[in-house]
Scaffold this active site. Structure first.
Site, mmCIF file in Angstrom:
data_model
loop_
_atom_site.group_PDB
_atom_site.id
_atom_site.type_symbol
_atom_site.label_atom_id
_atom_site.label_comp_id
_atom_site.label_asym_id
_atom_site.label_seq_id
_atom_site.Cartn_x
_atom_site.Cartn_y
_atom_site.Cartn_z
ATOM 1 N N LYS A 22 0.846 -1.210 0.000
ATOM 2 C CA LYS A 22 0.000 0.000 0.000
ATOM 3 C C LYS A 22 0.874 1.249 0.000
ATOM 4 C CE LYS A 22 -1.677 1.793 3.912
ATOM 5 N NZ LYS A 22 -1.469 3.239 4.116
ATOM 6 N N ASN A 23 1.893 1.263 0.856
ATOM 7 C CA ASN A 23 2.690 2.483 1.023
ATOM 8 C C ASN A 23 3.703 2.693 -0.093
ATOM 9 O OD1 ASN A 23 1.152 2.985 3.197
ATOM 10 N ND2 ASN A 23 2.690 2.388 4.721
ATOM 11 N N ARG A 93 -4.901 10.853 3.715
ATOM 12 C CA ARG A 93 -3.909 11.919 3.781
ATOM 13 C C ARG A 93 -2.785 11.699 2.781
ATOM 14 N NH1 ARG A 93 0.466 11.989 6.097
ATOM 15 N NH2 ARG A 93 0.368 14.114 6.874
ATOM 16 N N CYS A 117 -4.980 12.448 12.210
ATOM 17 C CA CYS A 117 -5.797 11.234 12.362
ATOM 18 C C CYS A 117 -5.520 10.707 13.772
ATOM 19 C CB CYS A 117 -5.450 10.219 11.293
ATOM 20 S SG CYS A 117 -3.743 9.724 11.359
ATOM 21 N N ARG A 122 0.247 14.859 12.345
ATOM 22 C CA ARG A 122 0.745 14.572 10.989
ATOM 23 C C ARG A 122 0.763 15.833 10.109
ATOM 24 N NH1 ARG A 122 -1.468 8.852 9.102
ATOM 25 N NH2 ARG A 122 0.465 8.871 7.921
ATOM 26 N N PRO A 123 1.529 16.840 10.511
ATOM 27 C CA PRO A 123 1.646 18.059 9.710
ATOM 28 C C PRO A 123 2.376 17.779 8.392
ATOM 29 C CG PRO A 123 3.282 18.058 11.442
ATOM 30 C CD PRO A 123 2.404 16.868 11.696
ATOM 31 N N LEU A 126 7.332 19.722 6.558
ATOM 32 C CA LEU A 126 8.590 19.331 5.882
ATOM 33 C C LEU A 126 8.382 19.235 4.365
ATOM 34 C CD1 LEU A 126 9.916 16.678 8.422
ATOM 35 C CD2 LEU A 126 10.666 19.058 8.133
ATOM 36 N N ASP A 310 4.437 0.801 12.019
ATOM 37 C CA ASP A 310 3.187 0.187 11.551
ATOM 38 C C ASP A 310 3.002 -1.224 12.104
ATOM 39 O OD1 ASP A 310 3.313 1.691 8.221
ATOM 40 O OD2 ASP A 310 2.782 2.498 10.194
ATOM 41 N N ARG A 402 -8.795 -0.227 4.169
ATOM 42 C CA ARG A 402 -7.998 0.766 3.439
ATOM 43 C C ARG A 402 -6.658 0.151 3.035
ATOM 44 N NH1 ARG A 402 -6.481 5.446 6.786
ATOM 45 N NH2 ARG A 402 -5.165 5.656 4.961
HETATM 46 C C1 EPZ Z 1 4.118 6.997 5.888
HETATM 47 O O1 EPZ Z 1 3.340 8.043 6.423
HETATM 48 C C2 EPZ Z 1 3.194 5.794 5.838
HETATM 49 N N1 EPZ Z 1 2.056 6.069 4.964
HETATM 50 C C3 EPZ Z 1 2.707 5.449 7.247
HETATM 51 O O2 EPZ Z 1 1.905 4.277 7.163
HETATM 52 C C4 EPZ Z 1 3.919 5.155 8.122
HETATM 53 O O3 EPZ Z 1 3.504 4.888 9.434
HETATM 54 C C5 EPZ Z 1 4.868 6.369 8.103
HETATM 55 O O4 EPZ Z 1 5.229 6.682 6.740
HETATM 56 C C6 EPZ Z 1 6.131 6.110 8.892
HETATM 57 O O5 EPZ Z 1 6.790 4.988 8.391
HETATM 58 C C7 EPZ Z 1 2.245 6.031 3.614
HETATM 59 O O6 EPZ Z 1 3.330 5.803 3.128
HETATM 60 C C8 EPZ Z 1 1.032 6.275 2.782
HETATM 61 P P1 EPZ Z 1 6.129 10.415 7.975
HETATM 62 P P2 EPZ Z 1 3.932 9.562 6.418
HETATM 63 O O7 EPZ Z 1 6.025 11.665 7.172
HETATM 64 O O8 EPZ Z 1 4.725 9.786 5.197
HETATM 65 C C9 EPZ Z 1 6.174 13.785 11.291
HETATM 66 C C10 EPZ Z 1 0.041 2.911 7.555
HETATM 67 O O9 EPZ Z 1 -0.512 2.435 8.552
HETATM 68 N N2 EPZ Z 1 6.130 14.734 10.163
HETATM 69 O O10 EPZ Z 1 7.357 9.574 7.882
HETATM 70 O O11 EPZ Z 1 2.804 10.483 6.699
HETATM 71 C C11 EPZ Z 1 4.845 13.055 11.445
HETATM 72 O O12 EPZ Z 1 3.935 13.851 12.192
HETATM 73 C C12 EPZ Z 1 0.530 4.348 7.571
HETATM 74 O O13 EPZ Z 1 0.247 2.292 6.477
HETATM 75 C C13 EPZ Z 1 6.272 16.094 10.429
HETATM 76 O O14 EPZ Z 1 6.425 16.515 11.572
HETATM 77 O O15 EPZ Z 1 4.887 9.489 7.687
HETATM 78 C C14 EPZ Z 1 5.236 11.784 12.161
HETATM 79 O O16 EPZ Z 1 5.323 12.041 13.542
HETATM 80 C C15 EPZ Z 1 0.340 5.011 8.930
HETATM 81 N N3 EPZ Z 1 6.224 16.972 9.394
HETATM 82 C C16 EPZ Z 1 6.644 11.504 11.603
HETATM 83 O O17 EPZ Z 1 7.095 12.722 11.004
HETATM 84 C C17 EPZ Z 1 6.047 16.557 8.098
HETATM 85 O O18 EPZ Z 1 6.029 17.411 7.184
HETATM 86 C C18 EPZ Z 1 6.672 10.412 10.549
HETATM 87 O O19 EPZ Z 1 5.831 10.810 9.499
HETATM 88 C C19 EPZ Z 1 5.897 15.163 7.847
HETATM 89 C C20 EPZ Z 1 5.946 14.274 8.894
#
Ligand code: EPZ
Length: 424
Positions: A22-23, A93, A117, A122-123, A126, A310, A402
């Site tokens: 999925k990811n 998202r 969520c 999840r801002p 970045l 995850d 999902r």
């Molecule tokens: C991806 O989400 C995955 N989703 C998530 O899987 C996964 O848990 C996550 O990466 C971490 O491995 C998809 O790929 C569709 P991040 P993503 O940006 O990209 C903070 C599932 O169950 N952050 O690495 O949204 C954020 O708040 C889902 O399949 C900022 O602060 O994750 C979090 O605390 C859940 N600012 C941390 O970084 C930003 O601009 C990791 O988020 C972006 C992120």
């Protein structure tokens, strides 16, 4: 409102085939925006989130042919709309992963801000930092809860970007935007997940010039144009881990086919610490937990190659059944313990201090009415239901659908006593 009913199922046994990730498929589909030619994506899992992404692309002007099972042919001949559909963004998202490709292809994108969520705020700061570094103007329209990102007539300019956190989505969005930049982009402290490498492989097939994906520094040399390609999605490492834990929690044995051991090393290591046997066979990953004296271990989630966040909730469900106390630390998301309340309804007796959960272990869980509080927590509740006495009724299962293809059917194939019911 449909629900999943799970009865105590005894040790699971048999084999299961892992679907496309999925990811990975979500950013791969977003990348098809970058060319006016046809991209063929294979091994696509049948998921609600994939349908949402397809609708996002059609909304922008893409022509989608999904008549062949498991294959999506997408062609964005021209962009007819540059505003993300608010309802679709709220539903998923990962819709924000279309911002980078839209900026590179069309020079402008308007994106409703994705809600947080259950697992955290999840801002996307970045992502926006990256777009600004590439020369884009970013207008945050708080009143309309949307952001408008655009570049001038001379387009995107390559630059160096440091990510304060190795965000998966931000790395993917910036990498896609940089493929059509003038000049070279360097992403420092980049995410190293396998899905990043899968995306870089697709982009390079399209004619991009990306190096070192999978390390913490990715180099993207901008090119003028990208073309279509054919690309198969990598297997889902989180689904793989989920079924490894299905064998562990039920003290059964399962052969997991179409799985990449190199993508699940932390899960293999942690299960071995618990005395679960894991063998890498030519046919797949064979997990055998029929040995009764399993022991507890601690887990701490980290960005890849650390233990995946995850898999935190499915692994916690397993730890509630193993003798001995364990500590579960969640360092990636600030609120990813919503499943603790649900596991405690089943008698898990877990306590939380800050971002640590203390799992006393050695419990015989009791069937109960529980909720799927996020996609992976839903899977954790199914795992718990397999070993709980009586029946476990799981609501809000749209989360599960999902991200897991044929979830109930795959468990039934392993001997689970599980069914999905339509509940008015
Ligand atoms: C991806 O989400 C995955 N989703 C998530 O899987 C996964 O848990 C996550 O990466 C971490 O491995 C998809 O790929 C569709 P991040 P993503 O940006 O990209 C903070 C599932 O169950 N952050 O690495 O949204 C954020 O708040 C889902 O399949 C900022 O602060 O994750 C979090 O605390 C859940 N600012 C941390 O970084 C930003 O601009 C990791 O988020 C972006 C992120």
């Amino acid at each position: 409102m449909s629900k999943i009913l799970v009865n105590s199922s005894g040790p699971l046994h048999g084999e299961v085939c892992i679907s496309g990730a999925k990811n990975s498929v979500l950013p791969l589909l977003a990348a098809t925006i970058l060319t006016d030619q046809t991209c063929v994506i294979e091994d696509v899992p049948d998921l609600v989130d994939v349908n949402v992404m397809k609708n996002m692309l059609v909304n922008y002007g893409s022509e989608i042919d999904d008549s062949e099972p498991g294959v999506i042919r997408a062609q964005m001949k021209e962009v007819s709309c540059c505003e993300g559909d608010a309802e679709l963004v709220q539903e998923m998202r990962a819709s924000v992963f279309t911002m980078g490709p839209m900026l590179a292809r069309h020079g402008k994108v308007i994106m409703p801000l994705p809600g947080g969520c259950t697992i955290g705020k999840r801002p996307i700061d970045l992502h926006l930092k990256g777009f600004r570094a590439l020369g884009a103007e970013v207008l945050e329209d708080k009143e309309n809860e949307r952001v408008v990102v655009s570049v001038g007539p001379d387009g995107i300019k390559g630059d160096a970007i440091y990510l304060d956190f190795p965000s998966v989505g931000a790395t993917e969005n910036i990498m896609m935007a940089a493929t059509l930049a003038e000049g070279t982009t360097i992403i420092e402290n980049a995410a190293k997940e396998p899905e990043i490498i899968d995306l870089a492989n697709l982009l390079n097939k399209m004619g991009a010039r990306i190096k070192y994906a999978g390390t913490d520094m990715i180099r993207i040399e901008g090119v003028k144009k990208l073309s279509g390609c054919i690309h198969a999605v990598i297997p889902d490492r989180i689904e793989t881990g989920t079924f490894m834990l299905a064998a562990a929690i039920t003290r059964g044995d399962i052969l997991i086919k179409n799985a990449l051991p190199g993508h699940v090393r932390p899960i293999i290591a942690k299960l071995k610490e618990c005395n679960v046997s894991v063998d890498l066979l030519p046919e797949g990953i064979y997990v055998d937990a029929r040995n009764e004296d399993l022991i507890a271990t601690d887990i701490k989630t980290l960005p890849y190659p650390g233990f995946p966040t995850d898999i935190q909730s499915p692994f916690m469900a397993f730890l509630t059944t193993v003798k001995g106390k364990s500590i579960v630390r969640e360092t990636v998301f600030e609120n990813r313990f919503m499943h603790v309340v649900e596991l405690n309804r089943m008698g898990a007796d877990i306590s939380i201090q800050n971002r640590e959960a203390v799992v006393p272990g050695g419990k015989t869980l009791k069937g109960a009415r529980v909720r799927a509080t996020d996609l992976r927590a839903g899977a954790a509740m199914v795992l718990a239901g397999l070993v709980a006495t009586g029946t476990t009724e799981i609501s809000e299962i749209y989360h599960i659908e999902r991200g897991y293809e044929n979830f109930v059917q795959k468990f039934k194939g392993l001997g689970a006593d599980i069914m999905k019911i339509e509940h008015d």
